[in-house]
Design an enzyme around this catalytic site. Sequence first.
Site, PDB file in Angstrom:
ATOM      1  N   ARG A 169       0.815  -1.230   0.000  1.00 13.13           N
ATOM      2  CA  ARG A 169       0.000   0.000   0.000  1.00 13.13           C
ATOM      3  C   ARG A 169       0.839   1.265   0.000  1.00 13.13           C
ATOM      4  O   ARG A 169       0.390   2.337   0.397  1.00 13.13           O
ATOM      5  CB  ARG A 169      -0.975   0.013   1.162  1.00 13.13           C
ATOM      6  N   GLU A 174       8.638  20.349 -24.270  1.00 14.69           N
ATOM      7  CA  GLU A 174       7.923  20.589 -23.002  1.00 14.69           C
ATOM      8  C   GLU A 174       8.437  21.873 -22.342  1.00 14.69           C
ATOM      9  O   GLU A 174       7.682  22.603 -21.708  1.00 14.69           O
ATOM     10  CB  GLU A 174       8.091  19.404 -22.035  1.00 14.69           C
ATOM     11  N   LYS A 212       5.696  23.441 -12.856  1.00 16.63           N
ATOM     12  CA  LYS A 212       4.851  22.248 -12.712  1.00 16.63           C
ATOM     13  C   LYS A 212       4.461  22.054 -11.249  1.00 16.63           C
ATOM     14  O   LYS A 212       3.310  21.770 -10.940  1.00 16.63           O
ATOM     15  CB  LYS A 212       5.536  20.997 -13.272  1.00 16.63           C
ATOM     16  N   GLU A 246      -6.100  17.127 -10.804  1.00 14.19           N
ATOM     17  CA  GLU A 246      -6.552  17.603 -12.114  1.00 14.19           C
ATOM     18  C   GLU A 246      -8.054  17.831 -12.194  1.00 14.19           C
ATOM     19  O   GLU A 246      -8.765  17.215 -12.990  1.00 14.19           O
ATOM     20  CB  GLU A 246      -6.100  16.634 -13.230  1.00 14.19           C
ATOM     21  N   ASN A 282      -1.472  20.513 -20.344  1.00 14.10           N
ATOM     22  CA  ASN A 282      -1.754  19.782 -21.582  1.00 14.10           C
ATOM     23  C   ASN A 282      -1.691  20.668 -22.819  1.00 14.10           C
ATOM     24  O   ASN A 282      -2.096  20.263 -23.901  1.00 14.10           O
ATOM     25  CB  ASN A 282      -3.135  19.121 -21.513  1.00 14.10           C
ATOM     26  N   HIS A 296      -1.019  19.333 -26.276  1.00  7.53           N
ATOM     27  CA  HIS A 296      -1.168  17.883 -26.188  1.00  7.53           C
ATOM     28  C   HIS A 296      -2.462  17.349 -26.816  1.00  7.53           C
ATOM     29  O   HIS A 296      -2.532  16.181 -27.159  1.00  7.53           O
ATOM     30  CB  HIS A 296      -1.101  17.423 -24.724  1.00  7.53           C
ATOM     31  N   HIS A 321       8.311  11.623 -31.943  1.00 11.70           N
ATOM     32  CA  HIS A 321       8.628  11.607 -30.512  1.00 11.70           C
ATOM     33  C   HIS A 321       7.555  12.449 -29.825  1.00 11.70           C
ATOM     34  O   HIS A 321       7.016  13.389 -30.420  1.00 11.70           O
ATOM     35  CB  HIS A 321      10.016  12.226 -30.307  1.00 11.70           C
TER      36      HIS A 321
END
Length: 357
Positions: free
Chosen positions: A117, A181, A223, A233, A241, A244, A260
């Site tokens: 866990r 990114e 980030k 989110e 995103n 994306h 890529h």
Amino acid sequence: MRRIPLLSSVIDVGCGLLKDAGARIRELEPRAKKAFLLTDRNCARYARTVRSGLQAAGMEVEILAIAPGESQKKPASAARIYDRLARAGIERQSAFVAVGGGVVTDLGAFAASTWMRGIPLFLVPTTLLAQVDAAIGGKTGVNLPQGKNLVGTFYQPLGVFCDPEVFRTLPAREYVGGLGEVVKYGVIRDAELFPFLEKNIEAIRERKPDTLEEIVFRCASIKADVVSKDEKESGLRAILNYGHTIGHGLEAAGGYRKLHHGEAVSVGMEAAAVIAMDMGLTPLETLAAQNRLLKLCGLPTRVKGLPPRKVLEAMRLDKKNSDGRFRFVLPEAVGRVRFGVEVPAELVVSGLRAVSV
Ligand SMILES: NC(=O)c1ccc[n+]([C@@H]2O[C@H](COP(=O)([O-])OP(=O)(O)OC[C@H]3O[C@@H](n4cnc5c(N)ncnc54)[C@H](O)[C@@H]3O)[C@@H](O)[C@H]2O)c1
Ligand SMILES: [Zn+2]
């Protein structure tokens, strides 16, 4: 070395940090007597450095080096890890350390979050993409034949150690892809990153560790800030995103072999900026500045041989667009985006046409 706090974890960024990772892990988890180290064969040399540090800190270390590649990010690999964890006697207070790109950090974090866990997790990301993205934010996962990242957890590591010196051995395409990114962070949140990247483009091409330390620090901080405001989110995290929505469609339409991920995101950002312009949300300067920087970084802004209709079909199959609507993150200016913008299919297609050759 600089430290970014994020929820229950710390993210350290610094040149040469790799050899201190063992001591830092010991500091953050003083009770651990054993450590399990997951890596892939391309990153084994970095894993050995981390192992030496852990041993010097008095820990017993078990290493598993899997084959490299996205195809290893599957439940069967997690099962293989559980088997090794059982045999090595890894328990609640042992440390799980993943040294590698996003595949190793996603898979390792998934295994660590489910073993007993959840046991103390540490990440040592070795690709640019993993240092600025995959290793930060607590999303873990494995792929199924039915789709990517369908099985996963939210689980924050205790420590993430980013050493930009490891980029030296990264294949060119992986490195440049990671820059996609990086540019994304500039558009969504950091207008000043643009002139910084332009001014330092030579150092970036030469992979100068000092320059990359600054870049990783800024991107990882963005980030971390976004994730700390929206861990699961439900809103703001969506801005990550940017590029994306179309990027994923391009990757899928190309059978995940043609582009890529970072290249697909680059073309996706170009298309998103075109759409934003068509919708009157942003001026031509935004598209022009982004296009110039992407090209300077060596990233593509056009794609060949992927018909817009085929990409649109692939986008419709994406679980994020399952209600038949396309919601985009669109730029208003460099450094500022709007998220959840519904874009009609015709505008998506004209954005795709603009990036197709
Ligand atoms: N959890 C998240 O929030 C998140 C976010 C973005 C991406 N991801 C995931 O990350 C994965 C992609 O990560 P990636 O791009 O790092 O891919 P990767 O882990 O496959 O690494 C790319 C290649 O580079 C090699 N490599 C790694 N570091 C190296 C180094 N320093 N020197 C030489 N070779 C090296 C690897 O062995 C591999 O062949 C995807 O599975 C994606 O889903 C997760
Ligand atoms: Zn991405």
